[in-house]
Write an enzyme that holds these catalytic residues in place. Structure first.
Site, PDB file in Angstrom:
ATOM      1  CG  ASP A 131      -2.102   0.875   1.092  1.00 59.67           C
ATOM      2  OD1 ASP A 131      -2.320   1.401  -0.012  1.00 59.67           O
ATOM      3  OD2 ASP A 131      -2.826   1.064   2.081  1.00 59.67           O
ATOM      4  CG  HIS A 160       0.864   1.781  -9.285  1.00 60.72           C
ATOM      5  ND1 HIS A 160       0.551   1.440  -7.985  1.00 60.72           N
ATOM      6  CD2 HIS A 160      -0.233   2.427  -9.773  1.00 60.72           C
ATOM      7  CE1 HIS A 160      -0.672   1.864  -7.709  1.00 60.72           C
ATOM      8  NE2 HIS A 160      -1.171   2.463  -8.769  1.00 60.72           N
ATOM      9  CG  LEU A 218      10.307 -17.021  -2.592  1.00 60.79           C
ATOM     10  CD1 LEU A 218      10.046 -16.908  -1.088  1.00 60.79           C
ATOM     11  CD2 LEU A 218      10.819 -15.682  -3.131  1.00 60.79           C
TER      12      LEU A 218
HETATM   13  C1  FPP Z   1      -1.880  -0.072  -3.522  1.00 59.71           C
HETATM   14  O1  FPP Z   1      -1.360   1.225  -3.315  1.00 59.71           O
HETATM   15  C2  FPP Z   1      -1.126  -0.722  -4.591  1.00 59.71           C
HETATM   16  C3  FPP Z   1      -1.685  -1.326  -5.659  1.00 59.71           C
HETATM   17  C4  FPP Z   1      -3.136  -1.414  -5.884  1.00 59.71           C
HETATM   18  C5  FPP Z   1      -0.853  -1.876  -6.740  1.00 59.71           C
HETATM   19  C6  FPP Z   1       0.351  -2.677  -6.331  1.00 59.71           C
HETATM   20  C7  FPP Z   1       1.170  -2.846  -7.523  1.00 59.71           C
HETATM   21  C8  FPP Z   1       2.513  -2.785  -7.595  1.00 59.71           C
HETATM   22  C9  FPP Z   1       3.408  -2.681  -6.435  1.00 59.71           C
HETATM   23  C10 FPP Z   1       3.126  -2.761  -8.953  1.00 59.71           C
HETATM   24  C11 FPP Z   1       3.808  -3.944  -9.481  1.00 59.71           C
HETATM   25  C12 FPP Z   1       3.442  -5.274  -8.992  1.00 59.71           C
HETATM   26  C13 FPP Z   1       4.080  -6.411  -9.420  1.00 59.71           C
HETATM   27  C14 FPP Z   1       3.647  -7.710  -8.868  1.00 59.71           C
HETATM   28  C15 FPP Z   1       5.178  -6.399 -10.365  1.00 59.71           C
HETATM   29  P1  FPP Z   1      -2.225   2.489  -3.698  1.00 59.71           P
HETATM   30  O2  FPP Z   1      -1.891   2.899  -5.075  1.00 59.71           O
HETATM   31  O3  FPP Z   1      -3.665   2.194  -3.431  1.00 59.71           O
HETATM   32  O4  FPP Z   1      -1.702   3.546  -2.710  1.00 59.71           O
HETATM   33  P2  FPP Z   1      -2.468   4.799  -2.139  1.00 59.71           P
HETATM   34  O5  FPP Z   1      -3.359   4.268  -1.052  1.00 59.71           O
HETATM   35  O6  FPP Z   1      -1.363   5.648  -1.644  1.00 59.71           O
HETATM   36  O7  FPP Z   1      -3.242   5.434  -3.258  1.00 59.71           O
END
Ligand code: FPP
Length: 229
Positions: A16, A33, A127
């Site tokens: 997050d 991201h 893993l």
């Molecule tokens: C939540 O943070 C994050 C996500 C919904 C996406 C997670 C994706 C990645 C880390 C990218 C790549 C993944 C892989 C497996 C290669 P948010 O964007 O909701 O954060 P916020 O609450 O600050 O808006």
């Protein structure tokens, strides 16, 4: 086929804070991201050395379809890029890559890439890396029940291993429909750092704290039983 066992802890991570991390810098959410994908690489590399045998990452929830279309498309491009760039390395490092969640709503080429990456890394035994995409734990439990799971063992087989430690970054303290059954006796670690800033030493500190906890699984610690006598 019986589930192969992977030595080490099952650690689950809710990644997050990417959006806030980017916005704080005046950058588009997708930049967060992208930085988050680098953290994924770091975590996968560090996991075996930290005593983690299974790592489950929450990449895209069934509710994340509510996000703007270009963010969803950008996330799928990042998953695809990760698999294309990392598959070979994952195989060499003994990582078994799996995706959990629904596949029928994902773009066809992404599903093909998932299947290719899973096949290419299927022999990995160091893993187990599980990435949750279009995932809802409630739906997974309902699907397990619909496919005939009736007791703990069959739900366990359908859903996956129990979680030892769940880490959520960015200060939020909730489960968000992630691994509800599997977290029945999980320990939780809520970190104030945004996912892109999470480091190996941050996870090591969370694991040190986890290892110092007294996990009793509902029982009484033997020393306390003595004390009562
Ligand atoms: C939540 O943070 C994050 C996500 C919904 C996406 C997670 C994706 C990645 C880390 C990218 C790549 C993944 C892989 C497996 C290669 P948010 O964007 O909701 O954060 P916020 O609450 O600050 O808006």
């Amino acid at each position: 086929m019986p589930e192969r066992s992977f030595d080490g802890l099952h650690v689950a991570m809710i990644m997050d804070g990417n959006g806030r991390w980017a916005q704080a810098r005046g950058w588009p959410r997708l930049a967060g991201h992208r930085a988050g994908a680098e953290t994924v690489r770091r975590m996968v590399e560090a996991a075996p050395g930290l005593g983690i045998g299974t790592l489950t990452l929450y990449a895209f929830s069934a509710d994340n379809w509510k996000r703007p279309q270009d963010e969803v498309a950008g996330l799928f491009r990042l998953f695809a890029r990760y698999m294309r760039q990392e598959a070979d390395k994952l195989r060499r490092q003994g990582v078994k890559f799996e995706v959990i969640g629904r596949r029928d709503r994902l773009p066809g080429p992404l599903v093909s890439l998932i299947e290719e990456t899973e096949a290419a890394t299927s022999a990995g035994s160091r893993l187990r890396l599980r990435v949750a995409v279009d995932y809802s734990s409630r739906e997974a439990i309902l699907r397990a029940a619909a496919s005939g799971a009736r007791d703990r063992a069959s739900f366990h087989a359908a859903l996956g291993p129990d979680v030892d430690l769940l880490i959520r970054t960015s200060g939020e303290q909730r489960l968000s429909d992630f691994l509800l059954w599997e977290c029945a006796y999980a320990e939780f670690s809520f970190l104030d750092v945004a996912w892109p800033d999470l480091t190996e030493s941050g996870v090591r500190a969370a694991l040190d704290d986890f290892r110092a906890r007294d996990r009793r699984f509902g029982a009484v610690h033997p020393a306390r039983v003595q004390a009562l006598r």
